[in-house]
Write a protein that holds these residues in place. Sequence first.
Motif, PDB file in Angstrom:
ATOM      1  N   LEU A   1      61.126  85.468   1.592  1.00  0.00           N
ATOM      2  CA  LEU A   1      62.063  86.427   2.174  1.00  0.00           C
ATOM      3  C   LEU A   1      62.810  87.202   1.096  1.00  0.00           C
ATOM      4  N   GLY A   2      63.157  86.517   0.009  1.00  0.00           N
ATOM      5  CA  GLY A   2      63.815  87.171  -1.125  1.00  0.00           C
ATOM      6  C   GLY A   2      62.945  88.227  -1.790  1.00  0.00           C
ATOM      7  N   GLN A   3      61.629  88.078  -1.632  1.00  0.00           N
ATOM      8  CA  GLN A   3      60.679  89.033  -2.220  1.00  0.00           C
ATOM      9  C   GLN A   3      60.204  90.076  -1.199  1.00  0.00           C
ATOM     10  N   GLY A   4      60.734  89.992   0.029  1.00  0.00           N
ATOM     11  CA  GLY A   4      60.319  90.935   1.064  1.00  0.00           C
ATOM     12  C   GLY A   4      58.973  90.599   1.681  1.00  0.00           C
ATOM     13  N   LEU A   5      58.586  89.327   1.619  1.00  0.00           N
ATOM     14  CA  LEU A   5      57.303  88.880   2.175  1.00  0.00           C
ATOM     15  C   LEU A   5      57.528  88.045   3.431  1.00  0.00           C
ATOM     16  N   GLU A   6      56.580  88.092   4.340  1.00  0.00           N
ATOM     17  CA  GLU A   6      56.575  87.186   5.494  1.00  0.00           C
ATOM     18  C   GLU A   6      55.988  85.863   5.006  1.00  0.00           C
ATOM     19  N   TYR A   7      56.353  84.758   5.676  1.00  0.00           N
ATOM     20  CA  TYR A   7      55.875  83.443   5.234  1.00  0.00           C
ATOM     21  C   TYR A   7      55.058  82.743   6.320  1.00  0.00           C
ATOM     22  N   PHE A   8      53.942  82.166   5.902  1.00  0.00           N
ATOM     23  CA  PHE A   8      53.069  81.421   6.804  1.00  0.00           C
ATOM     24  C   PHE A   8      52.595  80.147   6.118  1.00  0.00           C
TER      25      PHE A   8
ATOM     26  N   LEU B   1      49.634  91.204   8.336  1.00  0.00           N
ATOM     27  CA  LEU B   1      49.349  92.278   7.373  1.00  0.00           C
ATOM     28  C   LEU B   1      48.897  93.545   8.091  1.00  0.00           C
ATOM     29  N   ALA B   2      48.039  93.388   9.090  1.00  0.00           N
ATOM     30  CA  ALA B   2      47.566  94.546   9.850  1.00  0.00           C
ATOM     31  C   ALA B   2      48.739  95.226  10.545  1.00  0.00           C
ATOM     32  N   LYS B   3      49.636  94.428  11.108  1.00  0.00           N
ATOM     33  CA  LYS B   3      50.806  94.963  11.801  1.00  0.00           C
ATOM     34  C   LYS B   3      51.736  95.688  10.813  1.00  0.00           C
ATOM     35  N   GLN B   4      51.945  95.087   9.636  1.00  0.00           N
ATOM     36  CA  GLN B   4      52.800  95.709   8.608  1.00  0.00           C
ATOM     37  C   GLN B   4      52.216  97.051   8.167  1.00  0.00           C
ATOM     38  N   PHE B   5      50.900  97.069   7.926  1.00  0.00           N
ATOM     39  CA  PHE B   5      50.250  98.298   7.470  1.00  0.00           C
ATOM     40  C   PHE B   5      50.333  99.375   8.556  1.00  0.00           C
ATOM     41  N   HIS B   6      50.103  98.992   9.788  1.00  0.00           N
ATOM     42  CA  HIS B   6      50.175  99.923  10.917  1.00  0.00           C
ATOM     43  C   HIS B   6      51.580 100.505  11.035  1.00  0.00           C
ATOM     44  N   HIS B   7      52.580  99.657  10.855  1.00  0.00           N
ATOM     45  CA  HIS B   7      53.981 100.098  10.927  1.00  0.00           C
ATOM     46  C   HIS B   7      54.265 101.156   9.848  1.00  0.00           C
TER      47      HIS B   7
ATOM     48  N   PRO C   1      53.699  95.843   1.219  1.00  0.00           N
ATOM     49  CA  PRO C   1      53.921  94.830   2.242  1.00  0.00           C
ATOM     50  C   PRO C   1      53.040  93.621   1.969  1.00  0.00           C
ATOM     51  N   GLY C   2      53.528  92.447   2.361  1.00  0.00           N
ATOM     52  CA  GLY C   2      52.705  91.285   2.108  1.00  0.00           C
ATOM     53  C   GLY C   2      53.187  90.015   2.768  1.00  0.00           C
ATOM     54  N   VAL C   3      52.381  88.976   2.562  1.00  0.00           N
ATOM     55  CA  VAL C   3      52.679  87.656   3.099  1.00  0.00           C
ATOM     56  C   VAL C   3      52.496  86.614   1.997  1.00  0.00           C
ATOM     57  N   LEU C   4      53.254  85.541   2.117  1.00  0.00           N
ATOM     58  CA  LEU C   4      53.081  84.361   1.268  1.00  0.00           C
ATOM     59  C   LEU C   4      52.511  83.285   2.173  1.00  0.00           C
ATOM     60  N   VAL C   5      51.415  82.663   1.734  1.00  0.00           N
ATOM     61  CA  VAL C   5      50.745  81.646   2.542  1.00  0.00           C
ATOM     62  C   VAL C   5      50.721  80.321   1.789  1.00  0.00           C
ATOM     63  N   GLY C   6      51.337  79.309   2.397  1.00  0.00           N
ATOM     64  CA  GLY C   6      51.263  77.953   1.873  1.00  0.00           C
ATOM     65  C   GLY C   6      50.078  77.267   2.532  1.00  0.00           C
TER      66      GLY C   6
END
Length: 186
Positions: free
Chosen positions: A143-150, A167-173, A117-122
Amino acid sequence: MVKLAAKCILAGDPTVGKTALAQIFRSDGAHFQKNYTLTTGVDLVVKTVPVPDTVDSVELFILDSAGKELFSEMLDKLWESPNVLCLVYDVTSEQSFTNCSKWLEKARSQIPGTVLPGVLVGNKTDLAGRRVVESAQARAWALGQGLEYFETSVKEMENYEAPFHCLAKQFHHLYREKLEVFHALV
């Protein structure tokens, strides 16, 4: 109440603001480093993040790693078995965005066959006049890579907490899903 621990890889090119993002998150916005020094190895930032709508929390062990290829060999060992990924690029640098593919591949190669799980941060949205990577382009790639964007501006202290809370929420899930599978087997 459950307190989980997650290993978070903070990855991206040099000078995109990874260290500033980690430091300002750790200090709850109290510490913005005006003088920049290149990370030459890995800095560890540890912070407990409450998971929304639960009594649980996740202790994020954020490995802020050097973005230089020179340190690549050392990273391989430190990056073993990550739980979540925070991928950072500079919105004023097309190259730093393009290189996210390489960083993502490197992180995912540490846990083949497993979802990371992960995020992309601009980062650096305060430099709007110099922006070259558009939000829609980055969001679509993420989104194409399965990442959330911020998007964040560490300098302006805007939205710097959101990626880590996600990230904490994704890991908890994921933890909850594994727990349900385990209970179903018992």
